[in-house]
Design a protein around this motif. Sequence first.
Motif, mmCIF file in Angstrom:
data_model
loop_
_atom_site.group_PDB
_atom_site.id
_atom_site.type_symbol
_atom_site.label_atom_id
_atom_site.label_comp_id
_atom_site.label_asym_id
_atom_site.label_seq_id
_atom_site.Cartn_x
_atom_site.Cartn_y
_atom_site.Cartn_z
ATOM 1 N N LYS A 8 0.827 -1.210 0.000
ATOM 2 C CA LYS A 8 0.000 0.000 0.000
ATOM 3 C C LYS A 8 0.859 1.257 0.000
ATOM 4 C CE LYS A 8 -3.884 -2.212 2.399
ATOM 5 N NZ LYS A 8 -4.626 -2.317 3.686
ATOM 6 N N LEU A 9 1.966 1.217 0.724
ATOM 7 C CA LEU A 9 2.880 2.363 0.729
ATOM 8 C C LEU A 9 3.495 2.569 -0.652
ATOM 9 C CD1 LEU A 9 4.711 1.722 4.128
ATOM 10 C CD2 LEU A 9 2.990 3.477 3.676
ATOM 11 N N VAL A 10 3.867 1.476 -1.289
ATOM 12 C CA VAL A 10 4.455 1.557 -2.629
ATOM 13 C C VAL A 10 3.449 2.143 -3.624
ATOM 14 C CG1 VAL A 10 5.230 0.147 -4.584
ATOM 15 C CG2 VAL A 10 6.158 -0.267 -2.295
ATOM 16 N N LEU A 11 2.194 1.723 -3.517
ATOM 17 C CA LEU A 11 1.155 2.173 -4.441
ATOM 18 C C LEU A 11 0.650 3.577 -4.134
ATOM 19 C CD1 LEU A 11 -0.842 -1.159 -4.640
ATOM 20 C CD2 LEU A 11 0.250 -0.035 -6.583
ATOM 21 N N GLY A 12 1.043 4.134 -3.014
ATOM 22 C CA GLY A 12 0.559 5.446 -2.636
ATOM 23 C C GLY A 12 -0.823 5.418 -2.015
ATOM 24 N N LEU A 13 -1.305 4.254 -1.621
ATOM 25 C CA LEU A 13 -2.608 4.135 -0.973
ATOM 26 C C LEU A 13 -2.531 4.466 0.517
ATOM 27 C CD1 LEU A 13 -3.853 0.840 -2.680
ATOM 28 C CD2 LEU A 13 -4.345 3.213 -3.332
ATOM 29 N N GLU A 14 -1.326 4.444 1.063
ATOM 30 C CA GLU A 14 -1.063 4.867 2.436
ATOM 31 C C GLU A 14 0.152 5.788 2.410
ATOM 32 O OE1 GLU A 14 -2.583 4.184 5.272
ATOM 33 O OE2 GLU A 14 -3.665 2.277 5.081
ATOM 34 N N ARG A 15 0.165 6.777 3.283
ATOM 35 C CA ARG A 15 1.322 7.667 3.394
ATOM 36 C C ARG A 15 2.256 7.135 4.470
ATOM 37 N NH1 ARG A 15 1.036 12.395 0.723
ATOM 38 N NH2 ARG A 15 2.765 13.221 1.958
ATOM 39 N N PRO A 16 3.546 7.024 4.166
ATOM 40 C CA PRO A 16 4.478 6.518 5.178
ATOM 41 C C PRO A 16 4.660 7.519 6.314
ATOM 42 C CG PRO A 16 5.675 7.272 3.239
ATOM 43 C CD PRO A 16 4.215 7.351 2.896
ATOM 44 N N THR A 17 4.871 6.994 7.511
ATOM 45 C CA THR A 17 5.223 7.854 8.643
ATOM 46 C C THR A 17 6.620 8.428 8.435
ATOM 47 O OG1 THR A 17 3.893 6.396 10.048
ATOM 48 C CG2 THR A 17 5.375 7.930 11.158
ATOM 49 N N GLY A 60 10.287 7.874 5.524
ATOM 50 C CA GLY A 60 10.797 7.229 4.330
ATOM 51 C C GLY A 60 10.032 7.647 3.087
ATOM 52 N N GLU A 61 10.421 7.079 1.936
ATOM 53 C CA GLU A 61 9.772 7.461 0.687
ATOM 54 C C GLU A 61 9.843 6.333 -0.326
ATOM 55 O OE1 GLU A 61 11.948 10.860 -0.726
ATOM 56 O OE2 GLU A 61 13.512 9.622 -1.669
ATOM 57 N N VAL A 62 8.943 6.431 -1.318
ATOM 58 C CA VAL A 62 8.915 5.502 -2.439
ATOM 59 C C VAL A 62 9.087 6.313 -3.711
ATOM 60 C CG1 VAL A 62 7.529 3.845 -3.741
ATOM 61 C CG2 VAL A 62 7.365 3.906 -1.243
ATOM 62 N N ARG A 63 9.981 5.831 -4.596
ATOM 63 C CA ARG A 63 10.207 6.519 -5.871
ATOM 64 C C ARG A 63 9.924 5.567 -7.029
ATOM 65 N NH1 ARG A 63 13.337 11.309 -6.010
ATOM 66 N NH2 ARG A 63 13.935 12.015 -3.902
ATOM 67 N N VAL A 64 9.236 6.078 -8.048
ATOM 68 C CA VAL A 64 9.011 5.364 -9.299
ATOM 69 C C VAL A 64 9.671 6.167 -10.404
ATOM 70 C CG1 VAL A 64 7.292 4.585 -10.970
ATOM 71 C CG2 VAL A 64 6.868 4.287 -8.529
ATOM 72 N N ASP A 65 10.674 5.563 -11.040
ATOM 73 C CA ASP A 65 11.466 6.265 -12.057
ATOM 74 C C ASP A 65 11.936 7.624 -11.544
ATOM 75 O OD1 ASP A 65 11.373 4.239 -13.887
ATOM 76 O OD2 ASP A 65 9.603 4.997 -14.929
ATOM 77 N N GLY A 66 12.363 7.640 -10.290
ATOM 78 C CA GLY A 66 12.921 8.856 -9.707
ATOM 79 C C GLY A 66 11.915 9.813 -9.110
ATOM 80 N N ARG A 67 10.613 9.587 -9.316
ATOM 81 C CA ARG A 67 9.591 10.493 -8.793
ATOM 82 C C ARG A 67 9.051 9.972 -7.469
ATOM 83 N NH1 ARG A 67 6.084 10.136 -14.164
ATOM 84 N NH2 ARG A 67 6.744 7.983 -13.761
ATOM 85 N N VAL A 68 8.942 10.853 -6.477
ATOM 86 C CA VAL A 68 8.443 10.450 -5.160
ATOM 87 C C VAL A 68 6.931 10.273 -5.241
ATOM 88 C CG1 VAL A 68 8.242 11.061 -2.731
ATOM 89 C CG2 VAL A 68 10.309 11.677 -4.015
ATOM 90 N N VAL A 69 6.464 9.055 -4.984
ATOM 91 C CA VAL A 69 5.050 8.714 -5.122
ATOM 92 C C VAL A 69 4.183 9.591 -4.223
ATOM 93 C CG1 VAL A 69 3.332 6.895 -4.749
ATOM 94 C CG2 VAL A 69 5.515 6.341 -5.843
ATOM 95 N N GLN A 70 4.608 9.786 -2.971
ATOM 96 C CA GLN A 70 3.786 10.495 -2.001
ATOM 97 C C GLN A 70 3.660 11.990 -2.314
ATOM 98 O OE1 GLN A 70 6.170 8.244 -1.157
ATOM 99 N NE2 GLN A 70 4.679 6.643 -0.677
ATOM 100 N N LEU A 71 4.593 12.543 -3.084
ATOM 101 C CA LEU A 71 4.577 13.979 -3.385
ATOM 102 C C LEU A 71 3.963 14.289 -4.745
ATOM 103 C CD1 LEU A 71 8.132 15.024 -2.115
ATOM 104 C CD2 LEU A 71 5.945 15.069 -0.875
#
Length: 560
Positions: free
Chosen positions: A354-363, A365-376
Amino acid sequence: MPSDAESAVTEPVLAVRDLEVSYRSDRDWEPALHGTSLTVAAGERVAVVGESGSGKSTTAAAVLGLLPGTGRITAGKINFRGEDVTDPTPARLRRLRGRQIGLVPQDPMSNLNPALRVGRQIAETLAAHGMATGAAARRRAIELMGEAGIPEAEQRYRQYPHEFSGGLRQRVLIAIALACEPELLIADEPTSALDVTVQRQILDHLEQLRAARGTSMLLITHDLGLAAERADRVIVMERGRVVESGPAVDLLTDPQQEYTQRLIAAIPSLKVRDRQAHKGPGVVEGSVDALRQAQGSPAADVVLSAHNLRKEYRIRGQRGQRLVAVDDVSFDLTKGSTIAVVGESGSGKSTTAKLVLGLERPTAGEVRVDGRVVQLATGQARRSIRREMQPVFQDPYASLNPTYSIQHLIDEPLRLFRIGDRTSRRRRVAELLDQVALPTSIAGRRPSELSGGQRQRVAIARALALEPSILVCDEAVSALDVVVQDQTLRLLDDLQRRLGLSYLFITHDLGVVRQVADRVLVMNRGKVVEHGDVDQVFDAPQSEYTRRLLDAIPGAGLLV
């Protein structure tokens, strides 16, 4: 002539004779069962196996008078303890269900009331059958939750179904089924949502119940390893007919029918698979291989990266206390590779997805897809990420809207992204159905008209509609029988080779992991306890927790 005492001993608990079930179609009746017969003796464990749509669950539903929609028994008899219950009165059905025959259904979310606390749902079962009320029902419900393997049962009694993982929800259903101590337990894929260690715990408990009380069990399953290990007899069904039956070990080690042989051949093996030479392994941070690959591989090869992910949840009713579901998880997924995340139910696997998919916001850390931060990401950037990364969830009952046709469900992503016209989208849906081994004739049906495995294949087809570069598969094949599972895994492998797809594969099935993954993350209580190349982890596990997972695989010694 046998005495009454002798008859009581020889009379099976359940006897199904020449049962025929049909469903009403637009113009005619469509047969689903063709003269099915089976018996379950007192204290006996009988497993019914077969592909999705073979009639396993229809047989169980007919016994309990729970045939869906237009389903009708058109011929044959069902006897329970010598009494004909083929067409019982409503009052007899109420006494039969729960009190005499318990049911563990395969879908935990649609069988639990989302508006009621889980403990109350167990307590209501006890009250409905006159077993206990009030405080006594509450105490017994907590005991049943503990027996079913639910940790901290007293605290979790007041939680709602959505606050439980898929595996924990399934354990609630098991507690409900066992509440009235039935003579016969019908378990319809009872452990399909459970990891191997909890699966063993649950099945050990059911075995203790059977041995102590003489409880009989009819086990509906697509897991032949489970059938081999846990059943006395196995019945194999194909297209509504019984094609083979016999003692479990004999049938599964020396099958006589070609269909049974095909089922066994499709079981995911724990042996080393023949990996494609061109596939580069996913990189797991912290390993020696990771450092070597980071030096030799361009950063552009990394399509998905997670850095120091942490997710905390506030615990209901416990002020100031927080549950850490994911604790400092990091990994890099490279193009064309597969990383599998394994662990027990509640270990943090699905939360990571869920964190990877952006369905939950991490407390943190971050997830990047092709360099783009999913949460932002917002606007067009977020839309682009969603097209590149598609999910396949573990629960097809909850993830497919029951009011829409299969055609509508699969072409919905195409419509949302404004791809093609009506004619081209219809052609694309037909292609996708063919890819996941479903006939195009089901396009006009609703999800309720499909089996659990068929629904999951629809979910996979929908995820493939936009031709994404990353698939996040959360127990994507857990609801599939071994033949369709094998077809689906081969399909995913073929798509990966042809299109360079990358997979984050969340699963509790270690046989599947060995077949599909390049690298493995083993999670326990939110932390990564072991990571590395799949062969290394399976052949020489370093963590005691990993060794325990491997030892708990059902039937591995017989079928691998």
